[in-house]
Design a protein around this motif. Structure first.
Motif, PDB file in Angstrom:
ATOM      1  N   ARG A 193       0.989  -1.190  -0.079  1.00  0.00           N
ATOM      2  CA  ARG A 193      -0.041  -0.065   0.009  1.00  0.00           C
ATOM      3  C   ARG A 193       0.678   1.192   0.067  1.00  0.00           C
ATOM      4  NH1 ARG A 193      -3.321  -0.046   4.924  1.00  0.00           N
ATOM      5  NH2 ARG A 193      -3.239  -2.045   5.175  1.00  0.00           N
ATOM      6  N   GLY A 194       2.033   1.270   0.828  1.00  0.00           N
ATOM      7  CA  GLY A 194       2.836   2.333   0.824  1.00  0.00           C
ATOM      8  C   GLY A 194       3.541   2.783  -0.406  1.00  0.00           C
ATOM      9  N   GLY A 195       3.911   1.510  -1.002  1.00  0.00           N
ATOM     10  CA  GLY A 195       4.708   1.924  -2.472  1.00  0.00           C
ATOM     11  C   GLY A 195       3.664   2.135  -3.435  1.00  0.00           C
ATOM     12  N   ALA A 196       2.397   1.599  -3.317  1.00  0.00           N
ATOM     13  CA  ALA A 196       1.460   2.310  -4.090  1.00  0.00           C
ATOM     14  C   ALA A 196       1.208   3.634  -4.013  1.00  0.00           C
ATOM     15  CB  ALA A 196       0.176   1.638  -4.192  1.00  0.00           C
ATOM     16  N   SER A 197       1.309   4.020  -3.033  1.00  0.00           N
ATOM     17  CA  SER A 197       1.072   5.853  -2.389  1.00  0.00           C
ATOM     18  C   SER A 197       2.263   6.418  -3.130  1.00  0.00           C
ATOM     19  CB  SER A 197       0.897   5.875  -0.952  1.00  0.00           C
ATOM     20  OG  SER A 197      -0.206   5.355  -0.629  1.00  0.00           O
ATOM     21  N   ALA A 198       3.300   5.984  -2.914  1.00  0.00           N
ATOM     22  CA  ALA A 198       4.606   6.624  -3.353  1.00  0.00           C
ATOM     23  C   ALA A 198       4.588   6.592  -4.867  1.00  0.00           C
ATOM     24  CB  ALA A 198       5.955   5.689  -2.871  1.00  0.00           C
ATOM     25  N   LEU A 199       4.127   5.622  -5.592  1.00  0.00           N
ATOM     26  CA  LEU A 199       4.232   5.615  -6.861  1.00  0.00           C
ATOM     27  C   LEU A 199       3.314   6.528  -7.620  1.00  0.00           C
ATOM     28  CD1 LEU A 199       4.901   1.841  -7.393  1.00  0.00           C
ATOM     29  CD2 LEU A 199       6.260   3.554  -8.180  1.00  0.00           C
ATOM     30  N   PRO A 233       0.444   3.047 -13.638  1.00  0.00           N
ATOM     31  CA  PRO A 233       0.274   1.580 -13.972  1.00  0.00           C
ATOM     32  C   PRO A 233       0.892   0.585 -12.962  1.00  0.00           C
ATOM     33  CG  PRO A 233       0.875   2.658 -15.874  1.00  0.00           C
ATOM     34  CD  PRO A 233       0.816   3.468 -14.940  1.00  0.00           C
ATOM     35  N   ALA A 234       2.156   1.127 -12.318  1.00  0.00           N
ATOM     36  CA  ALA A 234       2.885   0.579 -11.310  1.00  0.00           C
ATOM     37  C   ALA A 234       2.127   0.562 -10.046  1.00  0.00           C
ATOM     38  CB  ALA A 234       4.270   0.830 -11.185  1.00  0.00           C
ATOM     39  N   GLU A 235       1.429   1.616  -9.715  1.00  0.00           N
ATOM     40  CA  GLU A 235       0.630   1.881  -8.620  1.00  0.00           C
ATOM     41  C   GLU A 235      -0.494   0.772  -8.641  1.00  0.00           C
ATOM     42  OE1 GLU A 235      -2.770   4.806  -6.518  1.00  0.00           O
ATOM     43  OE2 GLU A 235      -1.996   5.023  -8.934  1.00  0.00           O
ATOM     44  N   ILE A 236      -1.167   0.651  -9.678  1.00  0.00           N
ATOM     45  CA  ILE A 236      -2.211  -0.282  -9.950  1.00  0.00           C
ATOM     46  C   ILE A 236      -1.887  -1.643  -9.639  1.00  0.00           C
ATOM     47  CG2 ILE A 236      -3.810  -1.326 -11.608  1.00  0.00           C
ATOM     48  CD1 ILE A 236      -4.268   1.661 -12.573  1.00  0.00           C
ATOM     49  N   ALA A 237      -0.447  -2.202 -10.021  1.00  0.00           N
ATOM     50  CA  ALA A 237      -0.024  -3.306  -9.885  1.00  0.00           C
ATOM     51  C   ALA A 237       0.193  -3.714  -8.687  1.00  0.00           C
ATOM     52  CB  ALA A 237       0.991  -3.356 -10.804  1.00  0.00           C
ATOM     53  N   LEU A 238       0.701  -2.651  -7.936  1.00  0.00           N
ATOM     54  CA  LEU A 238       0.976  -3.070  -6.332  1.00  0.00           C
ATOM     55  C   LEU A 238      -0.483  -3.116  -5.477  1.00  0.00           C
ATOM     56  CD1 LEU A 238       3.890  -0.858  -5.520  1.00  0.00           C
ATOM     57  CD2 LEU A 238       3.960  -3.356  -5.836  1.00  0.00           C
ATOM     58  N   LEU A 239      -1.367  -2.366  -5.903  1.00  0.00           N
ATOM     59  CA  LEU A 239      -2.702  -2.473  -5.414  1.00  0.00           C
ATOM     60  C   LEU A 239      -3.395  -3.863  -5.520  1.00  0.00           C
ATOM     61  CD1 LEU A 239      -3.898   1.389  -5.618  1.00  0.00           C
ATOM     62  CD2 LEU A 239      -3.245   0.016  -3.565  1.00  0.00           C
ATOM     63  N   ARG A 240      -3.121  -4.223  -6.923  1.00  0.00           N
ATOM     64  CA  ARG A 240      -3.797  -5.817  -7.199  1.00  0.00           C
ATOM     65  C   ARG A 240      -2.999  -6.824  -6.281  1.00  0.00           C
ATOM     66  NH1 ARG A 240      -7.274  -5.156 -11.379  1.00  0.00           N
ATOM     67  NH2 ARG A 240      -6.938  -3.535 -13.039  1.00  0.00           N
ATOM     68  N   GLU A 241      -1.925  -6.607  -6.259  1.00  0.00           N
ATOM     69  CA  GLU A 241      -1.055  -7.527  -5.261  1.00  0.00           C
ATOM     70  C   GLU A 241      -1.280  -7.834  -3.824  1.00  0.00           C
ATOM     71  OE1 GLU A 241       3.114  -8.021  -6.268  1.00  0.00           O
ATOM     72  OE2 GLU A 241       2.765  -7.335  -8.153  1.00  0.00           O
ATOM     73  N   ALA A 242      -1.736  -6.274  -3.328  1.00  0.00           N
ATOM     74  CA  ALA A 242      -2.202  -6.032  -1.995  1.00  0.00           C
ATOM     75  C   ALA A 242      -3.537  -6.825  -1.721  1.00  0.00           C
ATOM     76  CB  ALA A 242      -2.223  -4.496  -1.866  1.00  0.00           C
ATOM     77  N   LEU A 243      -4.376  -6.765  -2.730  1.00  0.00           N
ATOM     78  CA  LEU A 243      -5.604  -7.356  -2.782  1.00  0.00           C
ATOM     79  C   LEU A 243      -5.338  -8.876  -2.771  1.00  0.00           C
ATOM     80  CD1 LEU A 243      -7.728  -4.749  -4.352  1.00  0.00           C
ATOM     81  CD2 LEU A 243      -7.898  -5.615  -1.776  1.00  0.00           C
ATOM     82  N   GLN A 244      -4.345  -9.423  -3.591  1.00  0.00           N
ATOM     83  CA  GLN A 244      -4.204 -10.737  -3.372  1.00  0.00           C
ATOM     84  C   GLN A 244      -3.932 -11.490  -2.024  1.00  0.00           C
ATOM     85  OE1 GLN A 244      -1.524 -11.477  -6.498  1.00  0.00           O
ATOM     86  NE2 GLN A 244      -2.974 -11.540  -8.198  1.00  0.00           N
ATOM     87  N   LEU A 245      -3.172 -10.294  -1.214  1.00  0.00           N
ATOM     88  CA  LEU A 245      -2.707 -10.874  -0.163  1.00  0.00           C
ATOM     89  C   LEU A 245      -3.590 -10.780   0.884  1.00  0.00           C
ATOM     90  CD1 LEU A 245       0.064 -11.387   1.515  1.00  0.00           C
ATOM     91  CD2 LEU A 245       0.509  -8.832   1.862  1.00  0.00           C
ATOM     92  N   ALA A 246      -4.531  -9.630   0.772  1.00  0.00           N
ATOM     93  CA  ALA A 246      -5.468  -9.469   1.637  1.00  0.00           C
ATOM     94  C   ALA A 246      -6.806  -8.938   0.933  1.00  0.00           C
ATOM     95  CB  ALA A 246      -5.339  -8.285   2.597  1.00  0.00           C
ATOM     96  N   PRO A 247      -7.726 -10.028   0.515  1.00  0.00           N
ATOM     97  CA  PRO A 247      -8.686  -9.552  -0.406  1.00  0.00           C
ATOM     98  C   PRO A 247      -9.493  -8.479   0.234  1.00  0.00           C
ATOM     99  CG  PRO A 247      -8.477 -12.002  -0.573  1.00  0.00           C
ATOM    100  CD  PRO A 247      -7.585 -11.558   0.481  1.00  0.00           C
ATOM    101  N   ARG A 248      -9.972  -8.632   1.455  1.00  0.00           N
ATOM    102  CA  ARG A 248     -11.142  -7.660   2.000  1.00  0.00           C
ATOM    103  C   ARG A 248     -10.535  -6.428   2.565  1.00  0.00           C
ATOM    104  NH1 ARG A 248     -15.956  -8.682   2.144  1.00  0.00           N
ATOM    105  NH2 ARG A 248     -16.412  -7.529   4.073  1.00  0.00           N
ATOM    106  N   ASP A 249      -9.226  -5.987   2.153  1.00  0.00           N
ATOM    107  CA  ASP A 249      -8.518  -4.718   2.593  1.00  0.00           C
ATOM    108  C   ASP A 249      -9.276  -3.292   2.022  1.00  0.00           C
ATOM    109  OD1 ASP A 249      -6.378  -3.465   4.146  1.00  0.00           O
ATOM    110  OD2 ASP A 249      -5.826  -2.726   2.072  1.00  0.00           O
ATOM    111  N   VAL A 250     -10.175  -2.769   2.790  1.00  0.00           N
ATOM    112  CA  VAL A 250     -10.950  -1.636   2.518  1.00  0.00           C
ATOM    113  C   VAL A 250     -10.054  -0.659   1.925  1.00  0.00           C
ATOM    114  CG1 VAL A 250     -12.243   0.337   3.064  1.00  0.00           C
ATOM    115  CG2 VAL A 250     -12.527  -2.221   3.938  1.00  0.00           C
ATOM    116  N   PRO A 251      -8.783  -0.215   2.583  1.00  0.00           N
ATOM    117  CA  PRO A 251      -7.977   0.807   2.014  1.00  0.00           C
ATOM    118  C   PRO A 251      -7.435   0.199   0.292  1.00  0.00           C
ATOM    119  CG  PRO A 251      -7.410   0.558   4.283  1.00  0.00           C
ATOM    120  CD  PRO A 251      -8.372  -0.390   3.889  1.00  0.00           C
TER     121      PRO A 251
END
Length: 171
Positions: free
Chosen positions: A67-73, A80-98
């Motif tokens: 999430r922090g990396g996505a914000s920095a990006l 595109p890199a921000e979106i990729a990291l957020l998609r990975e965050a959701l793979q790790l925690a599918p119900r993460d609201v932020p």
């Protein structure tokens, strides 16, 4: 990026990946932290550090790194890199609201209204299926606010979520 910087980037990334694959998590962590400090506009450092943290059993730290990396990006304009990291965050925690909110907003800002609608819709439907209609309603209203500039996007979202709330008037 100059050829010298690119070379340093590739060497550090390769070293971090070799260490990660070899199970030398401390060294891998150092390499990925170096990548983040030195090349903050590239997503591999964040991704690698999150893999190390997950490997160490610290899922919360891995999620925060993504999430922090996505914000920095996002601040650097690397959508595109921000979106990729957020998609990975959701793979790790599918119900993460932020992460869901940030991904929906990032897709909307990238001009991908359909992608944003699908992301918001997916999370809203998950909330309804879990019986958390209050959360679903909050997220639907948040999504409509984000997509307010796109009447078409807001209409798509309202139509897509109406069934979970007993009809469009419930919005």
């Amino acid at each position: 990026m100059s050829s010298g910087h690119e070379f340093n980037y590739r060497v550090a990334l390769a070293s971090g990946m070799r260490s990660l694959q070899g199970g030398w998590l401390g060294h891998a962590q150092e390499e990925f932290r170096y990548l983040i400090r030195t090349f903050p506009r590239r997503d591999d450092g964040y991704r690698g550090l999150a893999m190390v943290q997950a490997g160490l059993g610290d899922k919360a730290a891995a999620l925060e790194t993504l999430r922090g990396g996505a914000s920095a990006l996002a601040r650097a304009g690397e959508r595109p890199a921000e979106i990729a990291l957020l998609r990975e965050a959701l793979q790790l925690a599918p119900r993460d609201v932020p992460a869901h909110r940030r991904l929906g907003a990032a897709l909307a800002l990238a001009g991908d209204t359909e992608g944003a609608v699908l992301e918001y819709r997916r999370f809203i439907e998950e909330a309804v299926a879990a019986g958390d209609v209050e959360r679903a309603g909050l997220e639907a209203r948040y999504a409509v606010d984000v997509l307010a500039e796109s009447r078409h996007g807001a209409d798509l979202l309202l139509d897509a979520t109406a069934a979970g709330f007993g009809g469009r008037e419930a919005q």
